[in-house]
Design a protein around this motif. Structure first.
Motif, PDB file in Angstrom:
ATOM      1  N   THR A  76       0.816  -1.211   0.000  1.00  0.00           N
ATOM      2  CA  THR A  76       0.000   0.000   0.000  1.00  0.00           C
ATOM      3  C   THR A  76       0.851   1.263   0.000  1.00  0.00           C
ATOM      4  OG1 THR A  76      -1.640  -1.205   1.311  1.00  0.00           O
ATOM      5  CG2 THR A  76      -1.873   1.186   1.191  1.00  0.00           C
ATOM      6  N   TRP A  77       0.487   2.183  -0.874  1.00  0.00           N
ATOM      7  CA  TRP A  77       1.069   3.519  -0.860  1.00  0.00           C
ATOM      8  C   TRP A  77      -0.040   4.509  -0.500  1.00  0.00           C
ATOM      9  CZ3 TRP A  77       5.144   5.089  -5.033  1.00  0.00           C
ATOM     10  CH2 TRP A  77       6.167   4.130  -5.077  1.00  0.00           C
ATOM     11  N   HIS A  78       0.356   5.579   0.178  1.00  0.00           N
ATOM     12  CA  HIS A  78      -0.576   6.628   0.575  1.00  0.00           C
ATOM     13  C   HIS A  78      -0.215   7.925  -0.138  1.00  0.00           C
ATOM     14  CE1 HIS A  78      -2.129   4.208   3.992  1.00  0.00           C
ATOM     15  NE2 HIS A  78      -0.906   3.728   3.987  1.00  0.00           N
ATOM     16  N   PHE A  79      -1.234   8.660  -0.534  1.00  0.00           N
ATOM     17  CA  PHE A  79      -1.025   9.905  -1.273  1.00  0.00           C
ATOM     18  C   PHE A  79      -1.864  11.017  -0.666  1.00  0.00           C
ATOM     19  CE2 PHE A  79      -0.779   6.219  -4.015  1.00  0.00           C
ATOM     20  CZ  PHE A  79       0.442   6.365  -4.663  1.00  0.00           C
ATOM     21  N   GLU A  80      -1.396  12.253  -0.861  1.00  0.00           N
ATOM     22  CA  GLU A  80      -2.172  13.425  -0.480  1.00  0.00           C
ATOM     23  C   GLU A  80      -2.089  14.455  -1.589  1.00  0.00           C
ATOM     24  OE1 GLU A  80      -1.150  15.143   3.242  1.00  0.00           O
ATOM     25  OE2 GLU A  80      -2.094  13.570   4.426  1.00  0.00           O
ATOM     26  N   ARG A  81      -3.177  15.195  -1.746  1.00  0.00           N
ATOM     27  CA  ARG A  81      -3.187  16.275  -2.723  1.00  0.00           C
ATOM     28  C   ARG A  81      -2.686  17.544  -2.055  1.00  0.00           C
ATOM     29  NH1 ARG A  81      -7.386  16.213  -6.781  1.00  0.00           N
ATOM     30  NH2 ARG A  81      -8.685  15.258  -5.155  1.00  0.00           N
ATOM     31  N   LYS A 136      -3.149  21.461  -6.149  1.00  0.00           N
ATOM     32  CA  LYS A 136      -3.784  20.664  -7.191  1.00  0.00           C
ATOM     33  C   LYS A 136      -2.947  19.459  -7.580  1.00  0.00           C
ATOM     34  CE  LYS A 136      -6.214  24.620  -9.232  1.00  0.00           C
ATOM     35  NZ  LYS A 136      -6.467  25.393 -10.491  1.00  0.00           N
ATOM     36  N   THR A 137      -1.882  19.227  -6.820  1.00  0.00           N
ATOM     37  CA  THR A 137      -0.924  18.189  -7.199  1.00  0.00           C
ATOM     38  C   THR A 137      -0.898  17.061  -6.182  1.00  0.00           C
ATOM     39  OG1 THR A 137       0.479  19.871  -8.237  1.00  0.00           O
ATOM     40  CG2 THR A 137       1.494  17.732  -7.766  1.00  0.00           C
ATOM     41  N   TRP A 138      -0.973  15.835  -6.674  1.00  0.00           N
ATOM     42  CA  TRP A 138      -0.839  14.662  -5.807  1.00  0.00           C
ATOM     43  C   TRP A 138       0.623  14.413  -5.487  1.00  0.00           C
ATOM     44  CZ3 TRP A 138      -4.665  12.420  -3.281  1.00  0.00           C
ATOM     45  CH2 TRP A 138      -5.970  12.540  -3.775  1.00  0.00           C
ATOM     46  N   LYS A 139       0.901  14.075  -4.225  1.00  0.00           N
ATOM     47  CA  LYS A 139       2.255  13.723  -3.806  1.00  0.00           C
ATOM     48  C   LYS A 139       2.209  12.465  -2.945  1.00  0.00           C
ATOM     49  CE  LYS A 139       4.416  18.283  -4.017  1.00  0.00           C
ATOM     50  NZ  LYS A 139       5.350  19.226  -3.342  1.00  0.00           N
ATOM     51  N   LEU A 140       3.334  11.756  -2.899  1.00  0.00           N
ATOM     52  CA  LEU A 140       3.422  10.574  -2.057  1.00  0.00           C
ATOM     53  C   LEU A 140       3.494  11.006  -0.601  1.00  0.00           C
ATOM     54  CD1 LEU A 140       3.787   7.509  -1.761  1.00  0.00           C
ATOM     55  CD2 LEU A 140       6.250   7.868  -1.963  1.00  0.00           C
TER      56      LEU A 140
END
Length: 327
Positions: free
Chosen positions: A143-148, A151-155
């Motif tokens: 599983t990887w988690h991401f946050e916006r 306007k850009t998604w990042k790890l």
């Protein structure tokens, strides 16, 4: 990027990654129930799916952006990944600094492809099941988690299931030593260390992984020390490398072989295996390595003075022995 590989751990020893959801290493809630159990064998950890894949949910634009992001992180330049594709909370909690993040990447045996499935978008947060192909990380999945951010998604972090899988793969049977004095070149020792790491419960495993990445080790030494008897000749490879360097240093400064014999004999009692390993992992400038250096100097002085168990003809080296770090 390779973040938890024993080639780095061997003589650079800064290669673990791990970060929880919600942008930091302190949490790993998404898919946590699907992580392998603490008692799972390494082979099971390496191959087991971290979660039941489900259809991706979210806007098409978000799913495409997250898919591209995983590819850029795993197959692109470390500088780009560490400086622009991970959020600041992850860098701080996982690596300490951007420089540590870049240094932990393995560009000699990089991941060549990556897949992201079961992408689940929930507002400004998302998760995905990511699998690496090719290179040292081949087969690592989790599983990887991401946050916006704007306007850009990042790890934002790696789930503990991915970290376990990465450990099992990197320390597995396909490991290739790249240094002459690689403590993990011996399969028996390396696999024992691997099994000791993945046997930790989630909280302990995450602490171990994060400490190793940031060079503030307090628990790795005890895990590795438990495998000392699995090393070549039944001895710890870390201890063997340390003593080899000590003998070479004494010889270079004209001290007799008996001096090294005497000092090494004292140090086997004065420096516990776990302490020695933590000091080596922490490297130059750490208080642990400085303490080991001081202990070496004390043992040298004792041997030079002809104390009990030493040789009265020994003279201390002209220069204090300096431990050559593995970083």
């Amino acid at each position: 990027m390779r973040m938890l590989g024993p080639t780095i751990l061997a003589l650079a020893l800064a290669a673990t990654a791990g970060c929880g959801g919600s942008g930091g290493a302190g949490a790993d809630t998404a898919n946590s129930s699907a992580a392998p159990s603490a008692g799972a064998s390494a082979s099971t950890v390496a191959s087991a799916a971290p979660a039941v894949a489900a259809p991706s949910s979210g806007s098409k634009a978000d799913i495409i952006a997250i898919t591209k992001l995983t590819k850029s992180i795993e197959t692109g330049k470390p500088e780009l990944a560490c400086k622009t594709l991970m959020n600041t909370a992850m860098i701080s909690s996982t690596f300490g600094t951007v420089d540590n993040c870049v240094a932990g990447a393995d560009e000699d045996d990089p991941t060549t492809a990556v897949t992201a499935v079961s992408i689940q978008v929930n507002g400004n947060k998302a998760t995905a099941i990511v699998t690496d192909s090719g290179g040292a990380n081949d087969g690592a999945t989790g599983t990887w988690h991401f946050e916006r951010t704007g306007k850009t998604w990042k790890l934002a972090g790696w789930g503990v299931d991915y970290m376990r899988s990465l450990t099992a793969v990197n320390f597995g049977p396909n490991y290739k030593a790249t240094e002459a004095d690689d403590p993990f070149a011996n399969a028996g020792y390396r696999l024992c260390v691997r099994d000791g790491m993945v046997a930790k419960d989630d909280a302990a495993f995450r602490k171990l992984a994060l400490e190793m990445e940031t060079d503030h080790n307090t628990v790795a030494g005890s895990v590795f020390a438990a495998c000392a008897s699995k090393g070549p000749g039944g001895e710890s490879p870390f201890r063997a490398i340390f003593e080899k360097g000590l003998r070479q240093e004494f010889h270079a400064y004209g001290a007799p072989a008996e001096a090294a014999d005497c000092v090494i004999d004292k140090l086997r009692t004065a420096i516990p295996e776990a302490n020695l390993i933590n000091a080596v992992l922490n490297g130059t400038g750490s208080k642990e390595l400085s303490k080991v250096s001081t202990t070496v100097a004390t043992a040298t002085q004792a041997c030079a003075k002809g104390s009990t168990g030493s040789h009265p003809t020994i003279r201390a080296p002209k220069h204090q022995y300096t431990i050559r770090p593995l970083h």
